[in-house]
Design a protein around this motif. Structure first.
Motif, PDB file in Angstrom:
ATOM      1  N   UNK A  98      -7.581 -15.182 -16.496  1.00 48.63           N
ATOM      2  CA  UNK A  98      -8.490 -15.486 -17.152  1.00 48.63           C
ATOM      3  C   UNK A  98     -10.362 -14.806 -17.307  1.00 48.63           C
ATOM      4  N   UNK A  99      -9.980 -14.657 -15.829  1.00 47.75           N
ATOM      5  CA  UNK A  99     -11.557 -14.279 -14.964  1.00 47.75           C
ATOM      6  C   UNK A  99     -11.407 -12.511 -15.682  1.00 47.75           C
ATOM      7  N   UNK A 100     -11.057 -12.243 -15.298  1.00 52.85           N
ATOM      8  CA  UNK A 100     -11.013 -10.543 -15.282  1.00 52.85           C
ATOM      9  C   UNK A 100     -10.603 -10.099 -16.798  1.00 52.85           C
ATOM     10  N   UNK A 101      -9.814 -11.082 -18.015  1.00 55.71           N
ATOM     11  CA  UNK A 101      -9.902 -10.882 -19.041  1.00 55.71           C
ATOM     12  C   UNK A 101     -11.200 -11.484 -19.912  1.00 55.71           C
ATOM     13  N   UNK A 156     -16.576 -10.319 -22.747  1.00 54.25           N
ATOM     14  CA  UNK A 156     -18.162  -9.564 -22.653  1.00 54.25           C
ATOM     15  C   UNK A 156     -18.343  -8.521 -22.738  1.00 54.25           C
ATOM     16  N   UNK A 157     -18.387  -7.951 -21.668  1.00 52.73           N
ATOM     17  CA  UNK A 157     -18.632  -6.849 -20.944  1.00 52.73           C
ATOM     18  C   UNK A 157     -18.289  -5.887 -22.373  1.00 52.73           C
ATOM     19  N   UNK A 158     -17.235  -5.159 -23.139  1.00 54.39           N
ATOM     20  CA  UNK A 158     -16.436  -4.713 -24.421  1.00 54.39           C
ATOM     21  C   UNK A 158     -17.683  -5.181 -24.897  1.00 54.39           C
ATOM     22  N   UNK A 159     -17.977  -6.351 -25.662  1.00 53.81           N
ATOM     23  CA  UNK A 159     -18.389  -7.211 -26.569  1.00 53.81           C
ATOM     24  C   UNK A 159     -19.996  -6.638 -27.041  1.00 53.81           C
ATOM     25  N   UNK A 160     -20.286  -6.520 -25.539  1.00 56.82           N
ATOM     26  CA  UNK A 160     -22.244  -6.087 -25.435  1.00 56.82           C
ATOM     27  C   UNK A 160     -22.672  -4.451 -25.206  1.00 56.82           C
ATOM     28  N   UNK A 161     -21.443  -3.848 -25.161  1.00 59.33           N
ATOM     29  CA  UNK A 161     -21.102  -2.224 -25.412  1.00 59.33           C
ATOM     30  C   UNK A 161     -20.503  -2.203 -26.804  1.00 59.33           C
ATOM     31  N   UNK A 162     -19.949  -2.460 -27.042  1.00 62.35           N
ATOM     32  CA  UNK A 162     -19.834  -2.510 -28.691  1.00 62.35           C
ATOM     33  C   UNK A 162     -20.718  -2.037 -29.757  1.00 62.35           C
TER      34      UNK A 162
END
Length: 342
Positions: A111-114, A119-125
């Protein structure tokens, strides 16, 4: 050499740390509610061998299989409860406060890695799409949320399948490797992503709506309270509101996904996969046949009181972490300049 801060003033690594902190805090605050819910369910209808139930740590749902011959499992612990509050008090008093987080560590491994990936992909995208979309930049969160969820769900889906098999059949890693290799040879690589379809049907629309409404409500509240940077209260309220809206709209997909997950888990525990049609449409048809169309909206209130606080805690902690790192980066840049001026 450290990474250069992104357009919002923080690095991807700092975004990952902020999302990791939010994920852990969310799971610690939300898990006791689900543990109590499962204990109350087990009290009403004891879980037989091979029975599956859904365990939610506030970050994602996990299928748990009742362990063969294990009468000491946490969900089978003795106790008579007269409601949620009574269960919390009695579990903490009789079994120790740690019992409220029973079953949490194994689920956090995924759950933590997912959550960090998501969240990181969302911000970058979102940052990249805002630049590319120009006049339609306000729609970037919609697209970024959907793509980020597809990516994180696709990465984690095979791991969840493996975790369920390990738990249900108590296989060694050597036996598990052989089992996975055999499944791939007979059914192809796509067998590792069994159950991904219903997950995406629920989670992708949820994420798209969640992020779009979150960014909109956050901007509106900032304007209303005349502040440039969103406060903890603003992010908490925005997260709860957007999470509530998204959870209500996607409820039928959640019901289908949960039912399909449980069916697959129970068939997998009995080595009977493939003997019952488990397509999304067939599961939906069975629900309508058994419970009517209202069955697709079962569990409305429990889902709402689970999702809204989890979304609020996660996003407000994440935004707080990002604000902390942003301030830290600014002070690190301005420090040498101020020293030079003096």
């Amino acid at each position: 050499m450290s990474a250069r801060p992104a357009s919002d003033g923080i690095t991807p690594l700092q975004q990952m740390v902020a999302s990791c902190s939010g994920a852990i805090l969310t799971s610690l605050l939300v898990t006791p509610l689900d543990v109590v819910k499962i204990r109350l369910q087990a009290q009403k209808n004891p879980f037989p061998k091979g029975k599956c139930f859904v365990y939610c740590n506030g970050l994602m749902d996990h299928i748990c299989v009742c362990e063969n011959g294990n009468s000491k499992a946490w969900y089978k612990a003795p106790g008579h409860f007269n409601g949620t509050l009574d269960a919390v008090i009695k579990i903490a008093r009789n079994e120790g406060i740690k019992a409220l987080w029973s079953g949490l560590p194994p689920t956090l491994v995924m759950a933590v890695p997912a959550t960090v990936i998501y969240f990181t992909c969302y911000d970058q995208l979102c940052a990249a799409l805002r630049v590319k979309m120009g006049d339609r930049a306000q729609e970037a969160p919609l697209l970024a949320g959907a793509i980020a969820r597809v990516g994180s769900a696709t990465v984690i889906s095979p791991l969840e399948l493996i975790r369920t098999k390990l738990q249900s059949q108590k296989q060694s890693y050597t036996e598990l490797t052989y089992c996975i290799r055999s499944a791939v040879q007979t059914e192809g690589w796509l067998s590792l992503w069994r159950g991904l379809g219903p997950t995406l049907l629920r989670d992708v629309p949820f994420s798209a709506m969640y992020w779009y409404n979150y960014e909109k409500s956050k901007s509106w509240l900032c304007e209303r309270y005349n502040t440039r940077d969103p406060t903890l209260t603003i992010t908490f309220m925005s997260g709860a509101l957007s999470g509530s809206i998204a959870s209500i709209v996607t409820l039928p997909f959640d019901v289908v996904k949960t039912r399909r997950q449980v069916e697959l888990g129970e068939l997998q525990a009995k080595n009977m996969l493939g003997q019952v049609s488990s397509s999304t449409f067939s599961v939906m048809s069975r629900i309508v046949a058994q419970d009517g169309f209202g069955g697709l909206f079962a569990g409305f209130f429990p889902r709402l009181i689970k999702v809204a606080p989890a979304c609020a805690i996660m996003i407000s902690t994440y935004e707080f972490g990002k604000a902390f790192f942003r301030k830290h980066n600014q002070e690190r840049i301005l420090g040498p300049l101020q020293t030079g001026d003096t």
